[in-house]
Design a protein around this motif. Structure first.
Motif, PDB file in Angstrom:
ATOM      1  N   UNK A  21       0.742  -1.254   0.000  1.00  0.00           N
ATOM      2  CA  UNK A  21       0.000   0.000   0.000  1.00  0.00           C
ATOM      3  C   UNK A  21       0.763   1.290   0.000  1.00  0.00           C
ATOM      4  N   UNK A  22       1.615   1.533   0.977  1.00  0.00           N
ATOM      5  CA  UNK A  22       2.271   2.829   1.066  1.00  0.00           C
ATOM      6  C   UNK A  22       3.511   2.961   0.208  1.00  0.00           C
ATOM      7  N   UNK A  23       3.959   1.864  -0.376  1.00  0.00           N
ATOM      8  CA  UNK A  23       5.238   1.867  -1.065  1.00  0.00           C
ATOM      9  C   UNK A  23       5.164   2.216  -2.541  1.00  0.00           C
ATOM     10  N   UNK A  24       3.980   2.122  -3.138  1.00  0.00           N
ATOM     11  CA  UNK A  24       3.922   2.260  -4.599  1.00  0.00           C
ATOM     12  C   UNK A  24       2.503   2.520  -5.068  1.00  0.00           C
ATOM     13  N   UNK A  25       2.411   3.010  -6.296  1.00  0.00           N
ATOM     14  CA  UNK A  25       1.108   3.020  -6.965  1.00  0.00           C
ATOM     15  C   UNK A  25       0.846   1.578  -7.384  1.00  0.00           C
ATOM     16  N   UNK A  26      -0.359   1.100  -7.178  1.00  0.00           N
ATOM     17  CA  UNK A  26      -0.686  -0.298  -7.457  1.00  0.00           C
ATOM     18  C   UNK A  26      -1.821  -0.368  -8.460  1.00  0.00           C
TER      19      UNK A  26
END
Length: 65
Positions: A21-26
């Motif tokens: 979630x917080x690490x990348x656009x998914x």
């Protein structure tokens, strides 16, 4: 920001996507997928890229589980 594409998020793929979630656009691609897959993708916070070609163009990494 890294963009991660998730192919056809089933139970395991959706869980992994939620953890990222917080690490990348998914992203995911909704074309031809079921309402159940769409519900899992939404619950995991995935953004719909529309189709597989668009997902591939936009993603730095693609995950298939």
């Amino acid at each position: 920001m890294t963009t991660i594409g998730f192919l056809h998020p089933g139970k395991m793929g959706a869980s992994l996507a939620a953890c990222a979630g917080g690490a990348a656009e998914r992203l995911w691609a909704s074309a031809g997928r079921s309402p159940a897959t769409a519900a899992r993708a939404a619950a995991a916070g995935l953004v719909d890229a529309g189709n597989l070609a668009a997902l591939c163009r936009r993603s730095d990494v693609i995950v298939s589980i």
